[in-house]
Design an enzyme around this catalytic site. Structure first.
Site, PDB file in Angstrom:
ATOM      1  CE  LYS A  22      11.216  31.867 -16.249  1.00 45.31           C
ATOM      2  NZ  LYS A  22       9.965  31.230 -15.717  1.00 45.31           N
ATOM      3  CG  ASN A  23       8.650  29.778 -19.156  1.00 45.19           C
ATOM      4  OD1 ASN A  23       8.984  29.628 -18.357  1.00 45.19           O
ATOM      5  ND2 ASN A  23       7.672  30.489 -19.937  1.00 45.19           N
ATOM      6  NE  ARG A  92       1.758  29.261 -12.301  1.00 42.30           N
ATOM      7  CZ  ARG A  92       0.604  29.015 -11.850  1.00 42.30           C
ATOM      8  NH1 ARG A  92       0.069  29.149 -10.570  1.00 42.30           N
ATOM      9  NH2 ARG A  92      -0.260  28.331 -12.691  1.00 42.30           N
ATOM     10  CB  CYS A 116       5.779  36.077 -11.065  1.00 40.64           C
ATOM     11  SG  CYS A 116       7.556  36.526 -11.734  1.00 40.64           S
ATOM     12  NE  ARG A 121       1.307  32.704 -12.780  1.00 40.96           N
ATOM     13  CZ  ARG A 121       2.527  32.963 -13.459  1.00 40.96           C
ATOM     14  NH1 ARG A 121       3.436  33.427 -13.074  1.00 40.96           N
ATOM     15  NH2 ARG A 121       2.741  32.110 -14.580  1.00 40.96           N
ATOM     16  N   PRO A 122      -4.463  30.581 -10.559  1.00 40.56           N
ATOM     17  CG  PRO A 122      -6.626  30.630 -11.792  1.00 40.56           C
ATOM     18  CD  PRO A 122      -5.214  31.633 -11.442  1.00 40.56           C
ATOM     19  CG  ASP A 124      -9.228  26.663 -12.122  1.00 42.36           C
ATOM     20  OD1 ASP A 124      -8.141  27.276 -12.308  1.00 42.36           O
ATOM     21  OD2 ASP A 124     -10.181  27.087 -13.032  1.00 42.36           O
ATOM     22  CG  LEU A 125      -7.912  25.537 -16.351  1.00 45.62           C
ATOM     23  CD1 LEU A 125      -7.354  26.477 -17.445  1.00 45.62           C
ATOM     24  CD2 LEU A 125      -9.362  25.220 -16.773  1.00 45.62           C
ATOM     25  CG  ASP A 305       6.591  35.179 -19.872  1.00 43.76           C
ATOM     26  OD1 ASP A 305       5.480  35.663 -19.143  1.00 43.76           O
ATOM     27  OD2 ASP A 305       6.765  34.091 -20.161  1.00 43.76           O
ATOM     28  NE  ARG A 397      11.221  33.613 -10.578  1.00 45.09           N
ATOM     29  CZ  ARG A 397      10.058  33.636 -11.400  1.00 45.09           C
ATOM     30  NH1 ARG A 397       9.398  34.797 -10.970  1.00 45.09           N
ATOM     31  NH2 ARG A 397       9.379  33.010 -12.358  1.00 45.09           N
TER      32      ARG A 397
HETATM   33  C1  UD1 Z   1       3.528  29.926 -18.429  1.00 43.96           C
HETATM   34  C2  UD1 Z   1       4.820  30.425 -18.311  1.00 43.96           C
HETATM   35  C3  UD1 Z   1       4.699  31.927 -18.004  1.00 43.96           C
HETATM   36  C4  UD1 Z   1       3.969  32.657 -18.871  1.00 43.96           C
HETATM   37  C5  UD1 Z   1       2.573  32.074 -19.119  1.00 43.96           C
HETATM   38  C6  UD1 Z   1       1.602  32.547 -20.071  1.00 43.96           C
HETATM   39  C7  UD1 Z   1       6.084  28.611 -17.554  1.00 43.96           C
HETATM   40  C8  UD1 Z   1       6.933  28.170 -16.319  1.00 43.96           C
HETATM   41  N1  UD1 Z   1       5.727  29.860 -17.314  1.00 43.96           N
HETATM   42  O1  UD1 Z   1       2.923  30.225 -17.034  1.00 43.96           O
HETATM   43  O2  UD1 Z   1       5.972  32.408 -18.031  1.00 43.96           O
HETATM   44  O3  UD1 Z   1       3.771  34.066 -18.695  1.00 43.96           O
HETATM   45  O4  UD1 Z   1       2.535  30.717 -19.299  1.00 43.96           O
HETATM   46  O5  UD1 Z   1       2.168  32.390 -21.398  1.00 43.96           O
HETATM   47  O6  UD1 Z   1       5.999  27.966 -18.591  1.00 43.96           O
HETATM   48  N2  UD1 Z   1      -5.522  29.696 -15.813  1.00 43.96           N
HETATM   49  C9  UD1 Z   1      -6.447  29.450 -14.943  1.00 43.96           C
HETATM   50  N3  UD1 Z   1      -6.521  28.303 -14.328  1.00 43.96           N
HETATM   51  C10 UD1 Z   1      -5.337  27.376 -14.365  1.00 43.96           C
HETATM   52  C11 UD1 Z   1      -4.372  27.630 -15.045  1.00 43.96           C
HETATM   53  C12 UD1 Z   1      -4.392  29.009 -15.817  1.00 43.96           C
HETATM   54  O7  UD1 Z   1      -7.521  30.109 -15.062  1.00 43.96           O
HETATM   55  O8  UD1 Z   1      -5.469  26.226 -13.843  1.00 43.96           O
HETATM   56  C13 UD1 Z   1      -5.155  31.373 -16.448  1.00 43.96           C
HETATM   57  C14 UD1 Z   1      -4.444  32.114 -15.601  1.00 43.96           C
HETATM   58  O9  UD1 Z   1      -4.683  32.634 -14.714  1.00 43.96           O
HETATM   59  C15 UD1 Z   1      -3.902  32.983 -16.793  1.00 43.96           C
HETATM   60  C16 UD1 Z   1      -4.046  31.942 -18.061  1.00 43.96           C
HETATM   61  O10 UD1 Z   1      -4.716  30.854 -17.646  1.00 43.96           O
HETATM   62  O11 UD1 Z   1      -5.005  34.080 -17.186  1.00 43.96           O
HETATM   63  C17 UD1 Z   1      -2.732  31.492 -18.727  1.00 43.96           C
HETATM   64  O12 UD1 Z   1      -2.043  30.860 -17.685  1.00 43.96           O
HETATM   65  P1  UD1 Z   1      -1.142  29.655 -17.933  1.00 43.96           P
HETATM   66  O13 UD1 Z   1      -0.986  29.525 -19.364  1.00 43.96           O
HETATM   67  O14 UD1 Z   1      -1.322  28.530 -17.345  1.00 43.96           O
HETATM   68  O15 UD1 Z   1       0.341  30.383 -17.535  1.00 43.96           O
HETATM   69  P2  UD1 Z   1       1.420  29.336 -16.666  1.00 43.96           P
HETATM   70  O16 UD1 Z   1       1.444  28.028 -17.110  1.00 43.96           O
HETATM   71  O17 UD1 Z   1       1.297  29.607 -15.405  1.00 43.96           O
END
Ligand code: UD1
Length: 418
Positions: A22-23, A92, A116, A121-122, A124-125, A305, A397
Site C-alpha cells: 500500500k505504502n 492522508r 488514520c 500528523r503535521p 510542515d516538513l 505499522d 483501507r
Molecule cells: C508513512 C506511512 C505510514 C507509516 C509512517 C511511518 C504511507 C502512506 N504512510 O506515513 O503507514 O506509519 O510513514 O513509518 O506511506 N512529521 C512531522 N512533520 C511532517 C511530517 C511528519 O513532524 O511534515 C512527523 C510525524 O508526526 C511523525 C514522523 O514525522 O512523528 C513520521 O511521519 P512520516 O514518516 O511523515 O509518516 P507518513 O508519511 O505520514
C-alpha cells in the site's frame, strides 16, 4: 457497516501470496500524474486507500482503468489541480499529490489531509521542502494553495526523516530545473521503490534507501509498466498471526530483508523462521516467551505499522514486555479493546506495559484505525471463543481480501453486514 465474526482457536497452516505494498502504491499513483504517458501498474490490491487515490486521480481528470489486478493510469488528459475536501479527508496520502500536481500545473489546491486518527500528523516538513523548491504556499479555509512560476532544485535538510515529506519532495523535484539534494531523507523500502518507478519513467534519482537522495531534474517523463514491491506490513501481520495462533505459515513473494527487525523479534519469542528466496516460513507450536522491550523507529528500526500486531502477540506471551511508540502519539487506541479480551496492558504516555496472560477470551471490540484493527483480528483468531470486530472499514483501507487469505490458512472468520 460491516463487522467480522471470528471463532478463535484454530491453528493456521498453509501458504499465501503477499500483496503489493500500500505504502509503495500510493506515492507511485501520485507520481503517475507527472507523465503524459500511460502507466501500467501490476498486481494492485483493491484496498480502500488505493480506491480513494484512484478517485482523486479521476477527479484531477486522469483516466484510471482496472483490468483484473492491473491498473492503468493515463494522465495525458489531466486538467484539474484541485482536490476537494470530501476526497482529501478520506485519504492522508492525498498530500503526496501536492508535489506532482504543482510540478504538472504550477499550481495546486488541496484540502488538508485525513487518514488514520493516530495523533497529530503535521505536514510542515512537506511544505517547507516544497518552499525550498520555489513554491509559494498559502492556507485558506482548510485548503493548502501552492503556486510557482517554475520549480528549481535546491538542497533540503529534513528535521526528521518523514516518509511522506521525502516522497513529496522527490515528486516535486523530478522535473524541476537543476539538482535537488534531500538530506536526512527517510530510508524506507517504499522510497527506494518510488525511485525505481520514477527512473523507469525516465527520471534521474539516486540514493534512495540512504539518508541522502539526489534528484537531477529532467524535462519530461514517459510511461512504463511496473510491479511495486511486496507489502512488508501485510507480510508481518500474517507472520504475527501465525505466531499467535500456532501452526506453520509460508509467505510467498515476500522480502525478509525488509522486515528483518520483526523476524529478529519473532525468533527471540521462540518462533522458528526459515527464509528461502522470496519465501518466509514461520512455525510456532507452543506458548511463546515475551521480548523484554520494543521501540518503534524509522526504517530499518521496528516499524510503527507493526507495533499494534506485535503488542497483541506480547499480551499472550510468557513474561512482561514494554512497548514504546516513538512515531505517533495515539497509536495505542486498541489497548482498551485488548483489555476487553482479557489482556493485562496499561498505557502510560508513549509506553504500553504488558503482563502476559495465558489466552485471550472472545469479546466484541471496535477497530479505531487500520493497524490497531488488524491487531484485534489477530487477538480474536488466537482467542478462546467468539469475537466480533466492529467498524472494519478501517481494516479494509490496507488489507486486500483479508478474511479470504486468513480462511485459506484455516481461520474461522466471516464478514457480516450490520
Ligand atoms: C508513512 C506511512 C505510514 C507509516 C509512517 C511511518 C504511507 C502512506 N504512510 O506515513 O503507514 O506509519 O510513514 O513509518 O506511506 N512529521 C512531522 N512533520 C511532517 C511530517 C511528519 O513532524 O511534515 C512527523 C510525524 O508526526 C511523525 C514522523 O514525522 O512523528 C513520521 O511521519 P512520516 O514518516 O511523515 O509518516 P507518513 O508519511 O505520514
Amino acid at each position: 457497516m460491516e463487522k467480522y465474526i471470528i471463532n478463535g482457536g484454530n491453528k493456521l497452516y498453509g501458504t499465501m501470496r503477499v500483496q503489493t505494498a500500500k505504502n509503495a502504491v500510493l506515492p507511485i499513483l501520485a507520481a503517475a500524474v507527472l507523465t503524459d504517458g500511460k502507466v501500467r501498474l501490476l498486481d494492485i490490491p483493491r484496498i480502500t486507500d488505493v480506491k480513494n487515490m484512484v478517485k482523486i486521480l479521476s477527479c484531477l481528470g486522469c483516466d484510471a482503468v482496472y483490468e483484473g489486478e492491473n491498473l492503468t493510469i493515463d494522465s495525458s488528459v489531466a486538467d484539474c489541480y484541485e482536490i476537494p475536501s470530501e476526497l482529501a479527508h478520506e485519504l492522508r496520502s492525498s498530500v503526496f499529490l501536492l508535489g506532482s500536481v504543482i510540478s504538472r500545473f504550477h499550481t495546486a489546491k488541496i484540502a488538508y489531509p485525513g487518514g488514520c486518527d493516530i495523533g497529530l500528523r503535521p505536514v510542515d516538513l512537506h511544505l517547507t521542502g516544497l518552499k525550498r523548491l520555489g513554491v509559494e504556499i498559502t492556507e485558506e479555509n482548510g485548503y493548502i494553495i501552492c503556486k510557482c512560476d517554475k520549480l528549481c532544485g535546491n538542497e533540503i535538510m529534513l528535521d526528521c526523516p518523514s516518509v511522506g515529506a521525502t516522497e513529496n519532495i522527490m515528486l516535486a523535484a523530478v522535473k524541476a530545473e537543476g539538482t535537488t539534494v534531500i538530506q536526512n531523507a527517510a530510508r524506507e523500502p517504499e522510497i527506494e521503490d518510488l525511485q525505481r518507478f520514477l527512473n523507469r519513467m525516465g527520471a534521474r534519482v539516486c540514493g534512495a534507501g540512504s539518508g541522502t537522495i539526489i534528484i537531477e531534474g529532467v524535462k519530461s517523463l514517459g510511461g512504463c509498466e511496473y510491479h511495486p514491491i511486496a507489502d512488508r506490513i501485510e507480510a508481518g501481520t500474517f507472520l504475527v498471526a501465525a505466531a499467535m495462533c500456532g501452526g506453520e505459515v509460508t509467505l510467498e513473494g515476500a522480502s525478509a530483508e525488509n522486515i528483518s527487525s520483526l523476524l529478529h523479534k519473532l525468533r527471540e519469542n521462540g518462533c522458528k523462521i526459515r527464509i528461502n528466496g522470496d519465501k518466509i516460513s514461520l512455525e510456532s507450536h507452543r506458548r511463546l516467551t515475551s521480548v523484554k522491550s520494543i521501540e518503534t523507529q524509522p526504517y530499518p528500526g521496528f516499524p510503527t505499522d507493526l507495533q499494534a500486531q506485535f503488542t497483541a502477540l506480547c499480551c499472550i506471551c510468557r513474561g512482561h514486555s514494554i512497548i514504546t511508540e516513538n512515531l505517533f502519539e495515539t497509536r495505542f487506541k486498541y489497548a482498551p479493546e485488548l483489555r476487553k479480551m482479557g489482556a493485562d496492558i496499561t498505557v502510560i504516555n508513549r509506553n504500553a506495559f504488558i503482563r502476559g496472560v495465558e489466552k485471550f477470551k472472545g469479546a466484541t471490540v471496535v477497530a479505531h484505525d487500520l493497524r490497531g484493527g488488524a491487531a484485534l483480528v489477530l487477538a480474536a483468531l488466537a482467542a478462546e471463543g467468539r469475537s466480533e470486530i466492529l467498524d472494519i472499514s478501517h481494516i479494509d483501507r490496507g488489507y486486500g481480501a483479508f478474511e479470504y487469505k486468513l480462511r485459506s490458512l484455516g481461520a474461522d472468520i466471516v464478514r457480516v453486514s450490520v
